[in-house]
Design a protein around this motif. Sequence first.
Motif, short mmCIF file in Angstrom:
data_model
loop_
_atom_site.label_atom_id
_atom_site.label_comp_id
_atom_site.label_asym_id
_atom_site.label_seq_id
_atom_site.Cartn_x
_atom_site.Cartn_y
_atom_site.Cartn_z
N LEU A 206 0.86 -1.19 0.00
CA LEU A 206 0.00 0.00 0.00
C LEU A 206 0.89 1.23 0.00
CD1 LEU A 206 -2.59 -1.26 2.65
CD2 LEU A 206 -2.80 -1.32 0.17
N ASP A 207 1.07 1.83 -1.18
CA ASP A 207 2.03 2.90 -1.35
C ASP A 207 1.70 4.13 -0.51
OD1 ASP A 207 3.17 1.21 -3.11
OD2 ASP A 207 2.71 2.36 -4.91
N ASN A 208 2.77 4.80 -0.09
CA ASN A 208 2.67 6.11 0.58
C ASN A 208 1.74 6.09 1.79
OD1 ASN A 208 2.61 6.99 -2.75
ND2 ASN A 208 4.35 7.55 -1.48
N THR A 209 1.92 5.07 2.62
CA THR A 209 1.15 4.97 3.86
C THR A 209 1.86 5.72 4.97
OG1 THR A 209 0.16 2.85 3.26
CG2 THR A 209 0.25 3.38 5.61
N VAL A 210 1.08 6.49 5.74
CA VAL A 210 1.63 7.28 6.84
C VAL A 210 1.06 6.76 8.16
CG1 VAL A 210 1.83 9.58 7.86
CG2 VAL A 210 1.80 9.31 5.36
N THR A 211 1.94 6.53 9.11
CA THR A 211 1.51 6.20 10.47
C THR A 211 2.26 7.10 11.45
OG1 THR A 211 3.19 4.45 10.67
CG2 THR A 211 1.01 3.80 9.89
N ALA A 212 1.68 7.31 12.61
CA ALA A 212 2.30 8.20 13.60
C ALA A 212 2.20 7.59 14.98
CB ALA A 212 1.64 9.58 13.57
#
Length: 405
Positions: A206-212
């Motif tokens: 899943l391209d360009n996934t952001v988590t924080a």
Amino acid sequence: MGMSFKQLGIYAAVLAAGGAAGLAGGYYLNAENRPSQDTVLSAALEPPAQPPQPLPTTSVVVQNNPNFIADAVEKVGPAVVRIDSERTVTGQVPDPLQNPFFRRFFGDEAPIPPQERVEQGTGSGFILTADGHVVTNAHVVEGADTVIVTLKDGREFEGQVVGTDPVTDVAAIKIEATNLPTVTLGNSENLIPGQWAIAIGNPLGLDNTVTAGIISATGRSSSQVGVPDRRVRFIQTDAAINPGNSGGPLLNDRGEVIGINTAIRANAQGLGFAIPIETAKRITEQLFSNGRVQHPYLGIQMVDLTPNLRDKINQDSTKFGFKVTLDEGVLIIEVLPNTPAAQAGLQNGDVILKVNGTAVTTASEVQEQVESSTIGEVLTMEVNRNGQTQTLEVRPGTLPANPDN
């Protein structure tokens, strides 16, 4: 050596080498505006001759950006890439009809020729320079025949693996391009638990996934992370890291890269680990310059000494060939033959107390000191041998491909 240290239940680390004080009713900005104690008492007992003058006020502007994560991602996202790799693997195909029993039954006892198959993998990486220097994990491109680097804008480039370093799990890739978006490197040495952490990558394709999340801990040893063959002090984060995130950047709240996402613990939730950016930068500079990395190497196996371990060894001292008198330090289990440690006179049973004048109590600390040393230059080691303190000089060699040999 006789008794196995697995029987002792321990792991042997292989060293391949501006607030203001508040007052009732307000506060004073400086000493000139602060009344004396007598004046305060007088004012409390007698009515003021004049109406009280208002205290000077000041305002504090606090920057609070609710979109700092989005801003960080917008800043760095274009420089985060997807890395697809392929490698050809030769081996036997697990086909029932290829089973030797069936082949004999059908009268064909000819040896089964090895079969080739193509394995594919996906990981992440980020661009260091506008002319195409890309960094990722070594395990993402290990043994790859082809590497395709895909940018967020959809552009694809064939990547050349300049070099890999399995000791730190860092790899360098070159793509032929100009004016590429790049990341900004930050500093991981002053990180403290609780600071923000942002991960970007391509987990599960899943391209360009952001988590924080947050920085959960720093300085995790390779043994704690479950990869004892690595020479890294990992950053721990609870920002979600999944397969495919490997090689992607870990960011701070300003969008600066503070680490390379590299590992997850399969048996736990919310535990991800990253290689500090200082380590990654040092390794990639050597890879791009020389195509390989030279790590200092002594040639010893060592463990953290504890009272319990001391007692176990002393109970079977004839099997181990030495006794231990100290309760703490770093115990040398074995000195490998024909190594810098052996040449310097280090012995099984020595307890390392200091390396280059720095006190050490864990094998990880010894490893850090050796890793920061220079190949061929003198490294002083203070050891306790049979109750006596000795200082030895070791000249680290170059870590071989297989240090156990």
